[in-house]
Design a protein around this motif. Sequence first.
Motif, PDB file in Angstrom:
ATOM      1  N   PRO A 149     -16.933  37.555  -0.355  1.00  0.00           N
ATOM      2  CA  PRO A 149     -15.641  37.775   0.314  1.00  0.00           C
ATOM      3  C   PRO A 149     -14.423  37.424  -0.537  1.00  0.00           C
ATOM      4  O   PRO A 149     -13.353  37.976  -0.341  1.00  0.00           O
ATOM      5  N   PHE A 150     -14.573  36.505  -1.500  1.00  0.00           N
ATOM      6  CA  PHE A 150     -13.389  36.061  -2.235  1.00  0.00           C
ATOM      7  C   PHE A 150     -13.460  36.361  -3.727  1.00  0.00           C
ATOM      8  O   PHE A 150     -12.667  35.852  -4.502  1.00  0.00           O
ATOM      9  N   VAL A 151     -14.459  37.185  -4.126  1.00  0.00           N
ATOM     10  CA  VAL A 151     -14.682  37.348  -5.564  1.00  0.00           C
ATOM     11  C   VAL A 151     -13.563  38.149  -6.243  1.00  0.00           C
ATOM     12  O   VAL A 151     -13.207  37.897  -7.384  1.00  0.00           O
ATOM     13  N   VAL A 152     -12.994  39.109  -5.522  1.00  0.00           N
ATOM     14  CA  VAL A 152     -11.865  39.844  -6.096  1.00  0.00           C
ATOM     15  C   VAL A 152     -10.600  39.116  -5.642  1.00  0.00           C
ATOM     16  O   VAL A 152     -10.094  39.328  -4.554  1.00  0.00           O
ATOM     17  N   ALA A 153     -10.118  38.218  -6.499  1.00  0.00           N
ATOM     18  CA  ALA A 153      -9.100  37.269  -6.053  1.00  0.00           C
ATOM     19  C   ALA A 153      -7.698  37.714  -6.455  1.00  0.00           C
ATOM     20  O   ALA A 153      -7.488  38.183  -7.574  1.00  0.00           O
ATOM     21  N   PRO A 154      -6.734  37.577  -5.536  1.00  0.00           N
ATOM     22  CA  PRO A 154      -5.390  38.096  -5.792  1.00  0.00           C
ATOM     23  C   PRO A 154      -4.655  37.409  -6.941  1.00  0.00           C
ATOM     24  O   PRO A 154      -3.984  38.078  -7.717  1.00  0.00           O
TER      25      PRO A 154
ATOM     26  N   VAL B  37     -12.258  48.108  -2.108  1.00  0.00           N
ATOM     27  CA  VAL B  37     -13.453  47.863  -1.294  1.00  0.00           C
ATOM     28  C   VAL B  37     -13.384  46.480  -0.630  1.00  0.00           C
ATOM     29  O   VAL B  37     -13.542  46.358   0.593  1.00  0.00           O
ATOM     30  N   THR B  38     -13.122  45.432  -1.431  1.00  0.00           N
ATOM     31  CA  THR B  38     -13.144  44.085  -0.833  1.00  0.00           C
ATOM     32  C   THR B  38     -11.950  43.883   0.097  1.00  0.00           C
ATOM     33  O   THR B  38     -12.054  43.171   1.082  1.00  0.00           O
ATOM     34  N   PHE B  39     -10.827  44.527  -0.204  1.00  0.00           N
ATOM     35  CA  PHE B  39      -9.674  44.387   0.687  1.00  0.00           C
ATOM     36  C   PHE B  39      -9.999  44.933   2.069  1.00  0.00           C
ATOM     37  O   PHE B  39      -9.778  44.279   3.083  1.00  0.00           O
TER      38      PHE B  39
END
Lengths: 279, 309
Positions: A149-154, B37-39
């Motif tokens: 859930p948090f791997v693609v971090a802003p 995708v994750t968003f």
Amino acid sequence: MSTRSRWATCLFLFFFVSLSIIVLYPLVGLLLASFKPATELLRNGLSLKLQTELFTLNNYSYLFSDAGRKYFFWYRNSLVITSLFTLLSLLLSAMVGYGLAIYQFKGKNILFVLVLVVMMIPVEIIILPLYKLTISLQLINNYWGVILPFVVAPLPIFFFRQFASSLPKDYLDAGRVDGCTELGIFFRLMMPLMLPAFGAMAILQALHSWNNFLWPLIVLRTDDMLTLPIGLASMITPYGNNYDMLLSGAVLSIVPIVVLFAAFQRFFISGLTAGGVKG
Amino acid sequence: MRVVSTAVPHRKITHTLRSLLYSQRFAPFLFVWPFIVTFLLFFAYPAVNTVVMSFQLVLPGDVRFIGFENYHKLWNAQFRQALIVSTKYTFWTLLVLIPVPLVLAVFLNSKLVLARNFFRSVLFVPALTSVVVAGVIFRLIFGEVEGSVMNTIVGWFGIPAQKWLFHSETGMLVLVLLASWRWMGINIVYFLSALQNIPKELYESAEIDGAGVFDKFWKITLPLLKPITIYVLTISIYGGFAMFTESYVFWTNNSPGDIGLTIVGYLYKQGFEFFELGYGSAIGITLLALILAINIVQLKFFGLFRKES
């Protein structure tokens, strides 16, 4: 050097040495406490006196006894989760940040605004539905449930985007002329140029994952799946703390992150500065 | 015959795939898909869901809309206590964690300080610890027994031994000290990175005009640090109101008289101990509204919405 600035130098030195002692004391205190018998800490707390006569290695031998076996499960879980999270997060966030910086395409600005929105909305607000979602994806009590859930971090996306926009565009054309694919240009030409950014973000993301609490507390359910912070916290009970495991365990839990920081720290400030996190 | 007819489309497909890899119009998607995708999956969907759930009673096999009932329920002493604790905590952490790191960063950027890099690293070291590790050691330092580190120190000044974590004021003090200890170094790094981007020529020309140390600080450094200050302020407001772990570690989720109950602590309790998912969502939405409101006021105050910046 004038007399005035020599005085200022001494004053600053005195100030920062005192400040460092205060700042380091809690860590020194932790180390000292880990050599004190757990019963003594339960009865009298941590005292300012050294009491070297009480020092014992019991807390550490407890960790390596049968009773402490679960501690090393937690250690393994933390190592696996942090490595996977950091590697994936750096790779994916760098790709997204790079894509947003280099290409002109429809919806680019909307995507960037969405990155900022994710950055500004606390995850705590969506943890209940996220928990439900994780259950339906069957990722409860699973490493991937903690990571995905948090791997693609802003924040890294934002940072990599800033960094990538300052890269020389000539490399792009050179790569295209030489018959490189767009992904090839990224992996072979641009990624090596982004190394300082990777160094800075590696520290930040590893630190975040290693010390993360709320989400792993929710996702991980069985004793052998816990990460270090959750496992250690489970040693704190209203009926008295298991100091024998808590303190030696806490000391050993800091070791990998200190090693990582020592190895990467020269990239840290320089990397952050080069990327220009200007807010 | 058959060989040719299967081979041609196959070659066609690989050809289109190959040209896609080279296409500059398709390339952006190759890079930004992880975010899209994750968003959608892990942010947008839960975000919409939490709004919907906040108007629902969510029980296993019994989910129904109950209007604003969850929000009405928020009007109770426990939630008010959580609001007070979170607000106080945010206020005190902001008061410490913006000006102090800013000034320290200015010092650490000055040539007058010897071994600057060493002190930078030392001040950052607490950030390497987890809240749990930090919490355990702060519990020991602020122990309630007479011989504990803090009680010994306050004893030197004639102050009687305190039960630090059993009273609302001293409990808050320990929470704020823990936050200051862990976050000081990080905020210093933020301010330092901004300071190093200020062109040296500005200071040089100010010196020629006869500006002193304080003039340079007020008229050059502070205004140029404004963007990073706003950033640090924004994430600190967020961090302050989202605080949970610190109080969880100090009081194992149940503090005497709820002196350590925070908004996220309340949300956690309702959601994961009492399984009140609808009510928990209403708490979350309220928290979101609160943070957004404060940040909008803050950004307006600093004039971020004006065209010039």
